[in-house]
Design a protein around this motif. Structure first.
Motif, PDB file in Angstrom:
ATOM      1  N   GLN A   1       0.934   9.288  -5.847  1.00  0.00           N
ATOM      2  CA  GLN A   1       1.379  10.669  -5.639  1.00  0.00           C
ATOM      3  C   GLN A   1       2.169  11.173  -6.842  1.00  0.00           C
ATOM      4  O   GLN A   1       1.984  12.308  -7.285  1.00  0.00           O
TER       5      GLN A   1
ATOM      6  N   LEU B   1       0.825  -1.213   0.000  1.00  0.00           N
ATOM      7  CA  LEU B   1       0.000   0.000   0.000  1.00  0.00           C
ATOM      8  C   LEU B   1       0.859   1.263   0.000  1.00  0.00           C
ATOM      9  O   LEU B   1       0.522   2.254  -0.664  1.00  0.00           O
TER      10      LEU B   1
ATOM     11  N   ARG C   1       2.121   1.712  -3.506  1.00  0.00           N
ATOM     12  CA  ARG C   1       1.013   2.174  -4.359  1.00  0.00           C
ATOM     13  C   ARG C   1       0.712   3.648  -4.104  1.00  0.00           C
ATOM     14  O   ARG C   1       0.459   4.410  -5.035  1.00  0.00           O
ATOM     15  N   HIS C   2       0.744   4.048  -2.848  1.00  0.00           N
ATOM     16  CA  HIS C   2       0.506   5.441  -2.476  1.00  0.00           C
ATOM     17  C   HIS C   2       1.554   6.346  -3.122  1.00  0.00           C
ATOM     18  O   HIS C   2       1.238   7.413  -3.667  1.00  0.00           O
ATOM     19  N   GLU C   3       2.810   5.926  -3.068  1.00  0.00           N
ATOM     20  CA  GLU C   3       3.886   6.709  -3.668  1.00  0.00           C
ATOM     21  C   GLU C   3       3.697   6.819  -5.184  1.00  0.00           C
ATOM     22  O   GLU C   3       3.870   7.894  -5.763  1.00  0.00           O
TER      23      GLU C   3
END
Length: 70
Positions: free
Chosen positions: A25, A17, A20-22
């Motif tokens: 962004q 996660l 994926r967040h990076e």
């Protein structure tokens, strides 16, 4: 052992996660830059269109009117 496996699975999901967040962004930053670039291009094209319209209107004003032609 089952508890350790569960913790490992959770840690793996958290890592996934975070990656994926990076990625999201970075994608968001790129899309924001693209929106800004396209907005500037649109504004430039609007300005060119307004200038062209003004030139066309000036040319139309210089045409002799139908009432003054023989």
């Amino acid at each position: 052992m089952a508890n350790s496996d569960t913790i490992d699975q959770i840690a793996e999901r958290v890592d996934h996660l975070l990656l994926r967040h990076e990625e999201l962004q970075k994608t968001n930053t790129l899309l924001s830059q693209q929106v800004q670039s396209l907005s500037l291009e649109r504004d430039h094209l609007k300005s060119r269109l307004a200038a062209a319209r003004a030139r066309v209107d000036a040319l139309i004003d210089r045409l002799p009117s139908a009432a003054t032609s023989p």
